[in-house]
Write a protein that holds these residues in place. Structure first.
Motif, PDB file in Angstrom:
ATOM      1  N   GLY A 189       0.792  -1.233   0.000  1.00 28.03           N
ATOM      2  CA  GLY A 189       0.000   0.000   0.000  1.00 28.03           C
ATOM      3  C   GLY A 189       0.822   1.280   0.000  1.00 28.03           C
ATOM      4  O   GLY A 189       0.262   2.377   0.003  1.00 28.03           O
ATOM      5  N   TYR A 190       2.138   1.157   0.019  1.00 23.48           N
ATOM      6  CA  TYR A 190       2.989   2.362  -0.035  1.00 23.48           C
ATOM      7  C   TYR A 190       2.879   2.995  -1.413  1.00 23.48           C
ATOM      8  O   TYR A 190       2.900   2.291  -2.432  1.00 23.48           O
ATOM      9  CB  TYR A 190       4.450   2.003   0.226  1.00 23.48           C
ATOM     10  N   ARG A 191       2.775   4.324  -1.446  1.00 20.04           N
ATOM     11  CA  ARG A 191       2.714   5.028  -2.731  1.00 20.04           C
ATOM     12  C   ARG A 191       3.805   6.100  -2.847  1.00 20.04           C
ATOM     13  O   ARG A 191       3.940   6.749  -3.881  1.00 20.04           O
ATOM     14  CB  ARG A 191       1.331   5.667  -2.921  1.00 20.04           C
ATOM     15  N   THR A 192       4.551   6.328  -1.776  1.00 16.66           N
ATOM     16  CA  THR A 192       5.693   7.238  -1.831  1.00 16.66           C
ATOM     17  C   THR A 192       6.951   6.431  -1.558  1.00 16.66           C
ATOM     18  O   THR A 192       7.046   5.748  -0.533  1.00 16.66           O
ATOM     19  CB  THR A 192       5.553   8.365  -0.784  1.00 16.66           C
TER      20      THR A 192
ATOM     21  N   PHE B 246       5.515   1.454 -12.335  1.00 15.32           N
ATOM     22  CA  PHE B 246       4.452   1.983 -11.458  1.00 15.32           C
ATOM     23  C   PHE B 246       3.789   3.249 -12.004  1.00 15.32           C
ATOM     24  O   PHE B 246       2.708   3.623 -11.538  1.00 15.32           O
ATOM     25  CB  PHE B 246       5.000   2.259 -10.048  1.00 15.32           C
ATOM     26  N   GLY B 247       4.445   3.929 -12.951  1.00 10.85           N
ATOM     27  CA  GLY B 247       3.858   5.117 -13.564  1.00 10.85           C
ATOM     28  C   GLY B 247       3.390   6.139 -12.538  1.00 10.85           C
ATOM     29  O   GLY B 247       4.020   6.332 -11.493  1.00 10.85           O
ATOM     30  N   SER B 248       2.244   6.757 -12.825  1.00 20.15           N
ATOM     31  CA  SER B 248       1.794   7.872 -11.986  1.00 20.15           C
ATOM     32  C   SER B 248       1.149   7.391 -10.684  1.00 20.15           C
ATOM     33  O   SER B 248       0.670   8.201  -9.895  1.00 20.15           O
ATOM     34  CB  SER B 248       0.792   8.734 -12.762  1.00 20.15           C
ATOM     35  N   SER B 249       1.155   6.062 -10.431  1.00 20.94           N
ATOM     36  CA  SER B 249       0.571   5.615  -9.166  1.00 20.94           C
ATOM     37  C   SER B 249       1.540   5.805  -7.999  1.00 20.94           C
ATOM     38  O   SER B 249       1.167   5.624  -6.844  1.00 20.94           O
ATOM     39  CB  SER B 249       0.143   4.147  -9.257  1.00 20.94           C
ATOM     40  N   ILE B 250       2.791   6.160  -8.280  1.00 22.14           N
ATOM     41  CA  ILE B 250       3.730   6.408  -7.182  1.00 22.14           C
ATOM     42  C   ILE B 250       4.325   7.815  -7.275  1.00 22.14           C
ATOM     43  O   ILE B 250       4.304   8.455  -8.326  1.00 22.14           O
ATOM     44  CB  ILE B 250       4.924   5.412  -7.167  1.00 22.14           C
ATOM     45  N   THR B 251       4.824   8.276  -6.113  1.00 22.15           N
ATOM     46  CA  THR B 251       5.636   9.486  -6.061  1.00 22.15           C
ATOM     47  C   THR B 251       7.036   9.062  -5.643  1.00 22.15           C
ATOM     48  O   THR B 251       7.186   8.279  -4.704  1.00 22.15           O
ATOM     49  CB  THR B 251       5.072  10.452  -5.001  1.00 22.15           C
ATOM     50  N   LEU B 252       8.024   9.569  -6.355  1.00 23.01           N
ATOM     51  CA  LEU B 252       9.410   9.229  -6.027  1.00 23.01           C
ATOM     52  C   LEU B 252      10.104  10.402  -5.349  1.00 23.01           C
ATOM     53  O   LEU B 252       9.985  11.557  -5.788  1.00 23.01           O
ATOM     54  CB  LEU B 252      10.176   8.919  -7.308  1.00 23.01           C
ATOM     55  N   ARG B 253      10.811  10.080  -4.289  1.00 27.71           N
ATOM     56  CA  ARG B 253      11.708  11.043  -3.657  1.00 27.71           C
ATOM     57  C   ARG B 253      13.122  10.491  -3.815  1.00 27.71           C
ATOM     58  O   ARG B 253      13.324   9.282  -3.645  1.00 27.71           O
ATOM     59  CB  ARG B 253      11.378  11.178  -2.170  1.00 27.71           C
ATOM     60  N   LEU B 254      14.067  11.359  -4.117  1.00 29.52           N
ATOM     61  CA  LEU B 254      15.461  10.918  -4.238  1.00 29.52           C
ATOM     62  C   LEU B 254      16.276  11.551  -3.128  1.00 29.52           C
ATOM     63  O   LEU B 254      15.949  12.645  -2.647  1.00 29.52           O
ATOM     64  CB  LEU B 254      16.033  11.338  -5.599  1.00 29.52           C
ATOM     65  N   ASP B 255      17.336  10.865  -2.695  1.00 28.31           N
ATOM     66  CA  ASP B 255      18.230  11.430  -1.679  1.00 28.31           C
ATOM     67  C   ASP B 255      19.657  11.100  -2.070  1.00 28.31           C
ATOM     68  O   ASP B 255      20.022   9.923  -2.128  1.00 28.31           O
ATOM     69  CB  ASP B 255      17.907  10.843  -0.305  1.00 28.31           C
ATOM     70  N   SER B 256      20.450  12.148  -2.356  1.00 21.94           N
ATOM     71  CA  SER B 256      21.833  11.885  -2.779  1.00 21.94           C
ATOM     72  C   SER B 256      22.857  12.176  -1.686  1.00 21.94           C
ATOM     73  O   SER B 256      24.055  11.994  -1.900  1.00 21.94           O
ATOM     74  CB  SER B 256      22.167  12.696  -4.036  1.00 21.94           C
TER      75      SER B 256
ATOM     76  N   LYS C 255       8.740  14.192 -14.127  1.00 19.10           N
ATOM     77  CA  LYS C 255       7.376  14.360 -13.597  1.00 19.10           C
ATOM     78  C   LYS C 255       7.090  13.399 -12.437  1.00 19.10           C
ATOM     79  O   LYS C 255       6.175  13.610 -11.665  1.00 19.10           O
ATOM     80  CB  LYS C 255       6.338  14.181 -14.716  1.00 19.10           C
ATOM     81  N   ARG C 256       7.875  12.339 -12.328  1.00 19.29           N
ATOM     82  CA  ARG C 256       7.674  11.340 -11.276  1.00 19.29           C
ATOM     83  C   ARG C 256       8.349  11.745  -9.973  1.00 19.29           C
ATOM     84  O   ARG C 256       8.160  11.126  -8.948  1.00 19.29           O
ATOM     85  CB  ARG C 256       8.265   9.997 -11.775  1.00 19.29           C
ATOM     86  N   ILE C 257       9.198  12.778 -10.037  1.00 21.44           N
ATOM     87  CA  ILE C 257      10.076  13.067  -8.899  1.00 21.44           C
ATOM     88  C   ILE C 257       9.582  14.276  -8.115  1.00 21.44           C
ATOM     89  O   ILE C 257       9.524  15.395  -8.630  1.00 21.44           O
ATOM     90  CB  ILE C 257      11.514  13.257  -9.403  1.00 21.44           C
ATOM     91  N   ALA C 258       9.177  14.006  -6.871  1.00 21.30           N
ATOM     92  CA  ALA C 258       8.668  15.094  -6.023  1.00 21.30           C
ATOM     93  C   ALA C 258       9.802  16.051  -5.674  1.00 21.30           C
ATOM     94  O   ALA C 258       9.633  17.260  -5.694  1.00 21.30           O
ATOM     95  CB  ALA C 258       8.034  14.521  -4.759  1.00 21.30           C
ATOM     96  N   TYR C 259      10.948  15.472  -5.324  1.00 14.35           N
ATOM     97  CA  TYR C 259      12.112  16.300  -4.993  1.00 14.35           C
ATOM     98  C   TYR C 259      13.355  15.426  -4.889  1.00 14.35           C
ATOM     99  O   TYR C 259      13.259  14.198  -4.792  1.00 14.35           O
ATOM    100  CB  TYR C 259      11.913  17.088  -3.683  1.00 14.35           C
TER     101      TYR C 259
END
Ligand SMILES: O=C(O)CCC(=O)c1ccccc1C(=O)O
Ligand SMILES: [Mg+2]
Length: 365
Positions: free
Chosen positions: A154-157, A181-191, A210-214
């Motif tokens: 059930g995780y979407r982020t 997963f397309g637009s069903s998820i939001t991706l956050r990246l951490d470098s 467009k998939r990347i929140a931040y």
């Protein structure tokens, strides 16, 4: 309210698999638990002090020494504690992990005595459930496998750790996640500050933006964050910069900021974190309560903190309880459909399995 007894315990919990932090990776998590008790010993408030190698400057021994010295000087009599005033009861110069643990224990003790967790003065309606970001790291197969597992739960982020040293892998992983997963998820990246400006621009250019929140802390030189946003259009989240260069956030245009990532034990306490969270939300920037791989004692408390920010919280960075083979709580934390039920998680966080804690010192205050 005045705590009359104090005890410091130590714990050591193995991670399920080695956890990468900065230049190294860790096999176990070691920390301290402070228990403050009421004069009749009927009520206990727990706080955790667990500096993480690679994240904190203070070692566990240094934190212990400062904590013990603070307790020997006696804690002040306190009135009505809130998350916004608890910091005033302590002296200014404390390690951030120590301050967090004492503030947590004082607030938990008061909550035990009064029967309820203090709400924010004039705060919004609290959230009852809290969405989480699942943490993804590892090789390509592991990342995809983890993502599928979390998605089914059930995780979407999803928050993916990326590193300039293996940016080709990261690019492939992000494209795969986008395709699956397309637009069903939001991706956050951490470098974790691993890119220089030009490499970060090239990296972000190759991604499905467009998939990347931040992206959290993309740059080894955070002073160039505004330029990176200007040239990439990807919002930047501040994590390390919030304590390394606390003024930087004021110099950045609000639209370039994707989030404040708030780790109380690194920011320097419960009050300091709540103030930053309130500042972020007032600017329309999400405040993401996160953690530094602390035990369930802290995570339950952080869930309460996040819930007080409003009824529709952004996904939090406190899904880390799953990195432990066995937490120090009697009933370990767990998520439902990628979310935490705040009240039950906080209650669990106040009930440790004492057989997993070793008492190292106790006092009558
Ligand atoms: O925010 C999360 O989801 C998990 C916490 C996390 O990523 C983290 C944990 C320990 C040290 C640093 C970090 C980080 O955000 O950089
Ligand atoms: Mg981070």
């Amino acid at each position: 309210m005045k705590p009359a007894h104090a005890a410091i315990y130590r714990y050591s919990i193995p991670f399920v698999r080695p956890v990468p932090v900065r230049q190294t990776s860790l096999d176990t998590r070691d920390g301290l638990v402070l228990a403050l008790r009421s004069p009749d010993r009927q009520h206990t408030g727990l706080g955790e002090i667990a500096p993480l190698p690679g994240l904190h400057n203070e070692s566990l021994d240094e934190a212990f020494d400062e904590l013990a010295a603070t307790l020997r000087k006696k804690l002040p009599e306190t009135g009505n504690l809130t998350l916004l005033n608890v910091s005033d009861t302590l002296e200014e110069r404390l390690y951030p992990s120590v301050r967090t643990g004492i503030e947590m224990a004082l607030l938990n003790l008061q909550a035990s005595i009064t029967g309820q967790f203090p709400e924010l003065p004039c705060g919004p309606e609290p959230a009852t459930t809290l969405p989480l970001n699942a943490l993804l790291f590892g090789d390509n197969a592991t990342v995809l496998q983890q993502a599928e597992h979390f998605y089914q739960q059930g995780y979407r982020t999803l928050k993916l750790k990326v590193n300039a040293l293996n940016k080709a892998d990261a690019t492939g992983q992000i494209r795969t996640l986008d395709r699956v997963f397309g637009s069903s998820i939001t991706l956050r990246l951490d470098s974790n500050q691993s890119f220089d400006l030009e490499a970060a621009i090239r990296f972000l250019e190759a991604l499905p933006k467009k998939r990347i929140a931040y992206i959290e802390e993309p740059l080894s030189d955070p002073q160039k964050i505004a330029e990176l946003f200007r040239r990439s259009g990807v919002p930047i989240a501040l994590d390390e910069s919030l304590w390394q260069t606390p003024d930087l956030r004021h110099a950045l245009p609000d639209e370039c900021l994707g989030a404040y990532i708030l780790k109380p034990s690194r920011i320097g306490g419960i009050t300091a974190t709540m103030k930053l969270a309130i500042e972020a939300e007032a600017k329309g920037i999400p405040a993401v309560i996160s953690s530094g791989f602390e035990s369930g004692i802290s995570l339950g408390f952080y869930a309460k903190m996040a819930s007080l920010l409003g009824p529709n919280p952004t996904a939090c960075g406190i899904d880390t309880f799953r990195q432990f083979t066995k937490d120090i709580l009697i009933t370990p934390l767990c998520s439902q459909s990628g979310s935490l039920c705040v009240e039950s998680i906080w209650r669990r966080s106040t009930a440790p399995d004492m057989s997993r804690l070793t008492c190292i010192e106790q006092w009558t205050l």
